[in-house]
Every structure is written in structure tokens, then in C-alpha cells.
Design a protein around this motif. Structure first.
Motif, PDB file in Angstrom:
ATOM      1  N   PHE A  48      54.406  82.329  99.731  1.00  0.00           N
ATOM      2  CA  PHE A  48      54.119  80.945 100.056  1.00  0.00           C
ATOM      3  C   PHE A  48      54.982  80.442 101.498  1.00  0.00           C
ATOM      4  N   LEU A  49      56.347  80.756 100.943  1.00  0.00           N
ATOM      5  CA  LEU A  49      57.226  80.470 102.072  1.00  0.00           C
ATOM      6  C   LEU A  49      57.149  81.277 103.472  1.00  0.00           C
ATOM      7  N   ASN A  50      56.664  82.356 103.405  1.00  0.00           N
ATOM      8  CA  ASN A  50      56.256  83.218 104.602  1.00  0.00           C
ATOM      9  C   ASN A  50      55.244  82.664 105.303  1.00  0.00           C
ATOM     10  N   LEU A  52      54.253  79.587 105.288  1.00  0.00           N
ATOM     11  CA  LEU A  52      54.756  78.426 105.956  1.00  0.00           C
ATOM     12  C   LEU A  52      55.588  78.650 107.353  1.00  0.00           C
ATOM     13  N   GLU A  53      56.301  79.529 107.236  1.00  0.00           N
ATOM     14  CA  GLU A  53      57.310  79.967 108.187  1.00  0.00           C
ATOM     15  C   GLU A  53      56.416  80.627 109.381  1.00  0.00           C
ATOM     16  N   THR A  54      55.249  81.114 109.073  1.00  0.00           N
ATOM     17  CA  THR A  54      54.592  81.840 109.923  1.00  0.00           C
ATOM     18  C   THR A  54      53.839  80.891 110.901  1.00  0.00           C
ATOM     19  N   TYR A  55      53.342  79.944 110.249  1.00  0.00           N
ATOM     20  CA  TYR A  55      52.681  78.586 110.997  1.00  0.00           C
ATOM     21  C   TYR A  55      53.290  77.556 111.356  1.00  0.00           C
ATOM     22  N   LEU A  56      54.483  77.244 110.738  1.00  0.00           N
ATOM     23  CA  LEU A  56      55.222  76.075 110.865  1.00  0.00           C
ATOM     24  C   LEU A  56      56.691  76.041 111.526  1.00  0.00           C
ATOM     25  N   GLY A  57      57.167  77.310 111.696  1.00  0.00           N
ATOM     26  CA  GLY A  57      58.570  77.554 112.028  1.00  0.00           C
ATOM     27  C   GLY A  57      59.320  77.943 110.893  1.00  0.00           C
ATOM     28  N   LYS A  58      60.559  78.472 111.147  1.00  0.00           N
ATOM     29  CA  LYS A  58      61.467  79.205 110.080  1.00  0.00           C
ATOM     30  C   LYS A  58      62.311  77.634 109.586  1.00  0.00           C
ATOM     31  N   ASN A  59      62.232  76.817 110.228  1.00  0.00           N
ATOM     32  CA  ASN A  59      63.172  75.759 110.060  1.00  0.00           C
ATOM     33  C   ASN A  59      62.347  74.299 109.338  1.00  0.00           C
ATOM     34  N   ILE A  60      61.167  74.783 109.018  1.00  0.00           N
ATOM     35  CA  ILE A  60      60.266  73.615 108.450  1.00  0.00           C
ATOM     36  C   ILE A  60      60.829  73.002 107.292  1.00  0.00           C
ATOM     37  N   PHE A  61      61.571  73.228 106.583  1.00  0.00           N
ATOM     38  CA  PHE A  61      62.095  72.528 105.432  1.00  0.00           C
ATOM     39  C   PHE A  61      63.640  72.005 105.645  1.00  0.00           C
ATOM     40  N   ASN A  62      64.087  72.463 106.779  1.00  0.00           N
ATOM     41  CA  ASN A  62      65.455  72.029 107.177  1.00  0.00           C
ATOM     42  C   ASN A  62      65.881  70.580 106.991  1.00  0.00           C
ATOM     43  N   ASP A  63      66.778  70.118 106.104  1.00  0.00           N
ATOM     44  CA  ASP A  63      67.332  68.665 106.037  1.00  0.00           C
ATOM     45  C   ASP A  63      66.143  67.692 105.676  1.00  0.00           C
ATOM     46  N   LYS A  64      64.876  68.310 105.056  1.00  0.00           N
ATOM     47  CA  LYS A  64      63.794  67.427 104.564  1.00  0.00           C
ATOM     48  C   LYS A  64      63.988  67.277 103.010  1.00  0.00           C
ATOM     49  N   THR A  65      63.206  65.914 102.465  1.00  0.00           N
ATOM     50  CA  THR A  65      63.179  65.631 101.202  1.00  0.00           C
ATOM     51  C   THR A  65      61.715  66.098 100.956  1.00  0.00           C
ATOM     52  N   ILE A  66      61.405  66.797 100.070  1.00  0.00           N
ATOM     53  CA  ILE A  66      60.233  67.501  99.831  1.00  0.00           C
ATOM     54  C   ILE A  66      59.455  66.984  98.392  1.00  0.00           C
ATOM     55  N   LYS A  76      59.135  78.185  91.872  1.00  0.00           N
ATOM     56  CA  LYS A  76      59.001  78.038  93.359  1.00  0.00           C
ATOM     57  C   LYS A  76      59.932  77.131  94.133  1.00  0.00           C
ATOM     58  N   ASP A  77      59.927  76.003  93.495  1.00  0.00           N
ATOM     59  CA  ASP A  77      60.739  74.897  94.117  1.00  0.00           C
ATOM     60  C   ASP A  77      62.482  75.450  94.129  1.00  0.00           C
ATOM     61  N   ILE A  78      62.867  76.027  92.835  1.00  0.00           N
ATOM     62  CA  ILE A  78      64.240  76.823  92.886  1.00  0.00           C
ATOM     63  C   ILE A  78      64.528  77.785  93.785  1.00  0.00           C
ATOM     64  N   TYR A  79      63.545  78.528  94.032  1.00  0.00           N
ATOM     65  CA  TYR A  79      63.407  79.445  95.307  1.00  0.00           C
ATOM     66  C   TYR A  79      63.620  78.896  96.414  1.00  0.00           C
ATOM     67  N   TYR A  80      62.848  77.909  96.728  1.00  0.00           N
ATOM     68  CA  TYR A  80      62.938  77.368  98.202  1.00  0.00           C
ATOM     69  C   TYR A  80      64.329  76.573  98.387  1.00  0.00           C
ATOM     70  N   CYS A  81      64.925  75.954  97.299  1.00  0.00           N
ATOM     71  CA  CYS A  81      66.176  75.568  97.346  1.00  0.00           C
ATOM     72  C   CYS A  81      67.406  76.501  97.780  1.00  0.00           C
ATOM     73  N   GLU A  82      67.008  77.706  97.272  1.00  0.00           N
ATOM     74  CA  GLU A  82      68.285  78.822  97.496  1.00  0.00           C
ATOM     75  C   GLU A  82      67.804  79.480  98.728  1.00  0.00           C
ATOM     76  N   HIS A  83      66.641  79.384  99.157  1.00  0.00           N
ATOM     77  CA  HIS A  83      66.359  80.347 100.540  1.00  0.00           C
ATOM     78  C   HIS A  83      66.211  79.198 101.860  1.00  0.00           C
ATOM     79  N   THR A  84      66.195  78.250 101.851  1.00  0.00           N
ATOM     80  CA  THR A  84      66.062  77.290 102.748  1.00  0.00           C
ATOM     81  C   THR A  84      67.141  76.360 102.945  1.00  0.00           C
ATOM     82  N   LYS A  85      67.084  75.347 103.870  1.00  0.00           N
ATOM     83  CA  LYS A  85      68.229  74.279 103.973  1.00  0.00           C
ATOM     84  C   LYS A  85      67.679  73.152 103.899  1.00  0.00           C
ATOM     85  N   LEU A  86      66.686  73.008 102.828  1.00  0.00           N
ATOM     86  CA  LEU A  86      65.834  71.533 102.385  1.00  0.00           C
ATOM     87  C   LEU A  86      67.114  70.733 101.915  1.00  0.00           C
ATOM     88  N   LYS A  87      66.630  69.445 101.926  1.00  0.00           N
ATOM     89  CA  LYS A  87      67.868  68.287 101.604  1.00  0.00           C
ATOM     90  C   LYS A  87      67.718  68.074 100.161  1.00  0.00           C
TER      91      LYS A  87
END
Length: 244
Positions: A48-50, A52-66, A76-87
Motif C-alpha cells: 500500500f505504501l508503494n 501511495l508513493e507511486t501516485y502521491l510522491g515519496k514524501n507524502i507522509f513527511n511531517d504529517k499527522t495521520i 501497517k501503521d507501525i510499519y509506516y512509522c518505521e519507514h516514513t518521516k510522518l509526525k
């Protein structure tokens, strides 16, 4: 749905056995403890992350509250924390079904401290207005009782200019019948009605001759989107979604 013998269901199950397509056992679909469910989600989160990144860019989660609406068991949420720069990311799922204890424990083993969990219903999201930068909803909208209300709630909790990202299978899709805990052949809901499938598969589940193991299928109901569907689904397709 009340079990009832259907020779047509028996026939397709026999063919599925020959083809090796008689059921997909995952922790989500049959038994499985909480940790196994979390690990299953965690190990499958990259797909799913792939997307998102294909359509919305690699930095879609950066510094975001999700917010993750219908987070399952949080893997999945734990994986996103580990592999992106989300807030931060906050997931919630149904009260009485989802218990965040094991999810938080798993997060702690990964040294994740910006992942939070609670319970609630998508039709009444348990957060205030204008709180999140992004709301994600993966394979959830086809299950809710009131898709219109759910989308309204998602927009309510989004900040101005925020994004709602929804992925779900249209019920018109070849693999969208949700019968795969018992049989994985495509287009089954085009061949026989969902009522016949639910009755016939529940009948086979009780027959000791077959020695099958899967969760029984729900009662058949009518919804605004489909007149004959198991009550864990609503029959939503992409045209209905666009109309909403």
C-alpha cells in the motif's frame, strides 16, 4: 446464513480443490492470535505504501499527522512509522474487536513512540474537527454500514487542504466477493448469488466429510448498493463511490 445444500456450490468447491483454490488461510480470516495478525499486516504494509508513493510522491507522509480509519490490528501503521518521516499516526478500529495492547507492545519492540491506537466507528470518528493532515482508509469502505456518513466524518476531521486517501475493492471486481476464506476462484458472485454461496459454504462447513475450516458466512441482507450481500459488506462499487 442458514446452511443449505447446493449442488452448484459443491461442484465449484470440488473444482477449486483440484485447482488448489479452496481457501486462503490467513490470521485475519481464520483463528490466528493478535500477534500473528499484527505481523501479517506489518509484513504486507509495503504494498500500500508503494502505491501511495507511486501516485502521491515519496514524501507524502513527511511531517504529517495521520489518521487510519479501520486500522485492523495496527501492523501497517507501525510499519509506516518505521519507514516514513510522518509526525504521528493514530489508528482505530471496532470496539469489542480491536484491543490495542498487543499492538502497542509490538510498536515498543520497534522503538516506535509516535503511533497511537483507540477504538471507535467510522460513522462517528472519535476525534475533533480539523485535526489530521491525512486520513487513510484501506479496504474498509466496502464494509461500513453508511459510506456517505463515513466520508463526511473523514472530511470533518481533516484540516483544511488535507488529503483523504481511500482504497477499496469495487464489488463489481472479479476478486471482490470476499468468499476467499473458503474458495479463491474469481467472479464467483457473477456465477451464483451471494445467498446461495453463503448457504452452501456454511453447509459444507458443517459436513464432516469435507473437513473444512473457515469462519461461517454472514446473513444475507439488502443495502442501498446491492440487494443480496453478506451483512459484513455493503456492495459499494466505484460508481456509487463517485456519486457519494
Amino acid at each position: 446464513e442458514t446452511p443449505q445444500k447446493h449442488l452448484s456450490v459443491n461442484f465449484f468447491m470440488s473444482i477449486a480443490k483440484i485447482l488448489g483454490m479452496r481457501g486462503r488461510i490467513t490470521p485475519h480470516l481464520y483463528k490466528g492470535n493478535n500477534v500473528e495478525k499484527i505481523l501479517y499486516e506489518y509484513n504486507n504494509a509495503a504494498s500500500f505504501l508503494n502505491i501511495l508513493e507511486t501516485y502521491l510522491g515519496k514524501n507524502i507522509f513527511n511531517d504529517k499527522t495521520i489518521l487510519d480509519v479501520g486500522c485492523g490490528w495496527g501492523g501497517k501503521d507501525i510499519y509506516y512509522c518505521e519507514h516514513t518521516k510522518l509526525k504521528t499516526i493514530t489508528g482505530f478500529d471496532i470496539p469489542g474487536v480491536f484491543d490495542s495492547t498487543d499492538s502497542l507492545q509490538f510498536a515498543s519492540t520497534k522503538n516506535i513512540n509516535n503511533c497511537f491506537f483507540t477504538t471507535g466507528y467510522a460513522e462517528n470518528i472519535p476525534f475533533e474537527n480539523n485535526k489530521f493532515d491525512i486520513v487513510i482508509m484501506e479496504d474498509v469502505l466496502e464494509h461500513v454500514k453508511n459510506p456517505t456518513r463515513v466520508l463526511q466524518e473523514c472530511f470533518r476531521v481533516l484540516k483544511r487542504g488535507g488529503k483523504l486517501i481511500v482504497k477499496f475493492p469495487s464489488f463489481k471486481g472479479m476478486l471482490s466477493h470476499h468468499l476467499d476464506r473458503a474458495i479463491t476462484m474469481p467472479a464467483l458472485h457473477y456465477i451464483l448469488s451471494m445467498k446461495i454461496w453463503a448457504q452452501g459454504l456454511n453447509y459444507l462447513l458443517l459436513d464432516p466429510h469435507y473437513k473444512l475450516s473457515y469462519e461461517p458466512f454472514d446473513k444475507i441482507i439488502s443495502t442501498p448498493y446491492h440487494k443480496c450481500i453478506t451483512q459484513n459488506l455493503n456492495g459499494l462499487d466505484f460508481n456509487h463511490f463517485q456519486a457519494i
